[in-house]
Design an enzyme around this catalytic site. Structure first.
Site, PDB file in Angstrom:
ATOM      1  N   LYS A   2     -57.666 -96.298  14.160  1.00 35.76           N
ATOM      2  CA  LYS A   2     -57.553 -95.426  15.339  1.00 35.76           C
ATOM      3  C   LYS A   2     -56.763 -94.152  15.041  1.00 35.76           C
ATOM      4  CE  LYS A   2     -58.043 -99.202  18.675  1.00 35.76           C
ATOM      5  NZ  LYS A   2     -58.069-100.381  17.796  1.00 35.76           N
ATOM      6  N   ASP A  35     -54.251 -87.434  15.235  1.00 39.25           N
ATOM      7  CA  ASP A  35     -53.244 -86.540  14.648  1.00 39.25           C
ATOM      8  C   ASP A  35     -53.834 -85.131  14.657  1.00 39.25           C
ATOM      9  OD1 ASP A  35     -51.089 -85.527  13.009  1.00 39.25           O
ATOM     10  OD2 ASP A  35     -50.827 -87.558  12.214  1.00 39.25           O
ATOM     11  N   THR A  94     -58.408-100.917  26.362  1.00 42.32           N
ATOM     12  CA  THR A  94     -58.616-101.858  27.476  1.00 42.32           C
ATOM     13  C   THR A  94     -57.312-102.523  27.911  1.00 42.32           C
ATOM     14  OG1 THR A  94     -59.269-103.436  25.804  1.00 42.32           O
ATOM     15  CG2 THR A  94     -61.034-102.422  27.073  1.00 42.32           C
ATOM     16  N   ARG A 154     -60.661-114.510  17.017  1.00 39.71           N
ATOM     17  CA  ARG A 154     -60.175-115.898  17.053  1.00 39.71           C
ATOM     18  C   ARG A 154     -61.234-116.990  17.163  1.00 39.71           C
ATOM     19  NH1 ARG A 154     -55.674-113.878  21.091  1.00 39.71           N
ATOM     20  NH2 ARG A 154     -57.378-112.390  21.348  1.00 39.71           N
ATOM     21  N   ASP A 211     -60.351-100.108  11.312  1.00 40.21           N
ATOM     22  CA  ASP A 211     -59.959 -99.822  12.702  1.00 40.21           C
ATOM     23  C   ASP A 211     -58.497 -99.381  12.748  1.00 40.21           C
ATOM     24  OD1 ASP A 211     -60.011 -99.641  15.451  1.00 40.21           O
ATOM     25  OD2 ASP A 211     -59.736-101.789  15.773  1.00 40.21           O
ATOM     26  N   LYS A 237     -63.624-106.446  10.050  1.00 40.60           N
ATOM     27  CA  LYS A 237     -62.775-105.413  10.649  1.00 40.60           C
ATOM     28  C   LYS A 237     -61.372-105.530  10.058  1.00 40.60           C
ATOM     29  CE  LYS A 237     -60.891-105.372  15.048  1.00 40.60           C
ATOM     30  NZ  LYS A 237     -59.578-104.751  15.138  1.00 40.60           N
TER      31      LYS A 237
HETATM   32  O1  C5P Z   1     -59.602-112.612  18.618  1.00 43.51           O
HETATM   33  P1  C5P Z   1     -60.456-111.637  19.421  1.00 43.51           P
HETATM   34  O2  C5P Z   1     -61.932-111.941  19.325  1.00 43.51           O
HETATM   35  O3  C5P Z   1     -59.971-111.477  20.834  1.00 43.51           O
HETATM   36  O4  C5P Z   1     -60.225-110.265  18.656  1.00 43.51           O
HETATM   37  C1  C5P Z   1     -60.835-109.082  19.058  1.00 43.51           C
HETATM   38  C2  C5P Z   1     -60.502-107.977  18.109  1.00 43.51           C
HETATM   39  O5  C5P Z   1     -60.958-106.772  18.682  1.00 43.51           O
HETATM   40  C3  C5P Z   1     -59.008-107.801  17.844  1.00 43.51           C
HETATM   41  O6  C5P Z   1     -58.856-107.292  16.514  1.00 43.51           O
HETATM   42  C4  C5P Z   1     -58.596-106.769  18.854  1.00 43.51           C
HETATM   43  O7  C5P Z   1     -57.505-106.001  18.432  1.00 43.51           O
HETATM   44  C5  C5P Z   1     -59.856-105.896  18.924  1.00 43.51           C
HETATM   45  N1  C5P Z   1     -60.009-105.145  20.171  1.00 43.51           N
HETATM   46  C6  C5P Z   1     -60.060-105.742  21.426  1.00 43.51           C
HETATM   47  N2  C5P Z   1     -60.213-104.984  22.545  1.00 43.51           N
HETATM   48  C7  C5P Z   1     -60.304-103.655  22.457  1.00 43.51           C
HETATM   49  C8  C5P Z   1     -60.272-103.035  21.219  1.00 43.51           C
HETATM   50  C9  C5P Z   1     -60.131-103.827  20.084  1.00 43.51           C
HETATM   51  O8  C5P Z   1     -59.996-106.965  21.526  1.00 43.51           O
HETATM   52  N3  C5P Z   1     -60.485-102.945  23.542  1.00 43.51           N
END
Ligand code: C5P
Length: 243
Positions: A64, A67, A126, A221, A62, A34
């Site tokens: 998003k 426009d 979220t 992470r 991603d 991603k």
């Molecule tokens: O590090 P982690 O597993 O929390 O990362 C989740 C990824 O998914 C990040 O790039 C975050 O921006 C994205 N994301 C999220 N929740 C959402 C939409 C996207 O955690 N509702």
């Protein structure tokens, strides 16, 4: 349950070289990557070219998009030229933005004989809680709506307007699968058993997400901050392979 749940590793790195170092470390593992706005702003579309053309990787872009229809359509065609496998746009952009993008992308990819990227709709982020979302909806319409109400309304339109799927939280996944079984679902907020939650409030394990019907999960992470990212990915892939 889908035949297969894919793993998407979120490259939330501030610099291209760090992102590519991780990709090289995971080289033989069957994952998508991603690319979000942070890395894209640091490295530009070259990061996608490097991943797709340089290294033969599959990319979820991603950014998003939201426009006027013409601008989103043009951005989507550029995403297709970069060879991404899926990308996001905001469903709040409305019918014309989504349907014009979908129709032109289909035409463009058919003409080139290339595979059309999946269009994934984003509904309510979220990060919004009820109070913050009611501020937005009241400002827009004079009436407060809950995130759940807006989500159902927006997601109901996703397929009608030509989106192929949506990004949804673990909390929404089962309801979305039950009501909209044809939509491809990409689910962030995933934590392997025992992993740190970081700033994610409500999470699912990879296995739970697979059982709940996720077509793809996004993990950041737990992989990127791991001392052994290749093992972290291999463990998640094993969880996803279990029936
Ligand atoms: O590090 P982690 O597993 O929390 O990362 C989740 C990824 O998914 C990040 O790039 C975050 O921006 C994205 N994301 C999220 N929740 C959402 C939409 C996207 O955690 N509702």
């Amino acid at each position: 349950m889908p035949d297969k749940t894919e793993l998407i590793v979120a490259l939330d790195h501030p610099a291209l070289k760090d992102a590519l170092a991780l990709v090289d470390e995971l080289d033989r593992l069957p994952v998508l990557y991603k690319v979000g706005s942070g890395l894209f702003m640091a490295a530009g579309p070259d990061v996608v070219r490097e991943l797709v053309s340089g290294r033969g990787k599959r990319v979820f872009l991603d950014l998003k998009f939201h426009d006027i229809p013409n601008t989103v359509e043009k951005a989507a065609l550029q995403a297709a030229l970069l060879g991404v496998e899926m990308f996001t746009l905001h469903l709040a952009g409305g019918r014309r933005m989504v349907s014009q993008t979908s129709a032109e992308l289909t035409r463009f990819c058919n003409e080139r004989g290339s595979r059309k990227p999946r269009i994934l709709g984003v509904s309510v982020l979220t990060s919004f809680d009820g109070a913050a979302w009611s501020e937005v909806t009241t400002a827009q319409t004079g009436h407060a709506a809950s995130p759940a109400q807006s989500l159902v309304g927006l997601v109901s339109n996703a397929a009608l307007w030509g989106a192929d799927g949506i990004v949804c939280s673990p909390l929404e996944l089962e309801a979305v699968r039950a009501r909209f079984p044809g939509l491809y679902t990409v689910v962030p907020g995933i934590r392997p058993k025992g992993a740190a939650l970081d700033d994610q409030a409500r999470v699912m394990t990879p296995t739970e997400a697979r059982v709940a019907g996720a077509n793809a999960i996004v993990v950041g992470r737990p992989v990127t901050a791991s001392a052994d990212p290749a093992k972290a990915v291999a463990d998640i892939l094993q969880d996803l392979a279990c029936p």
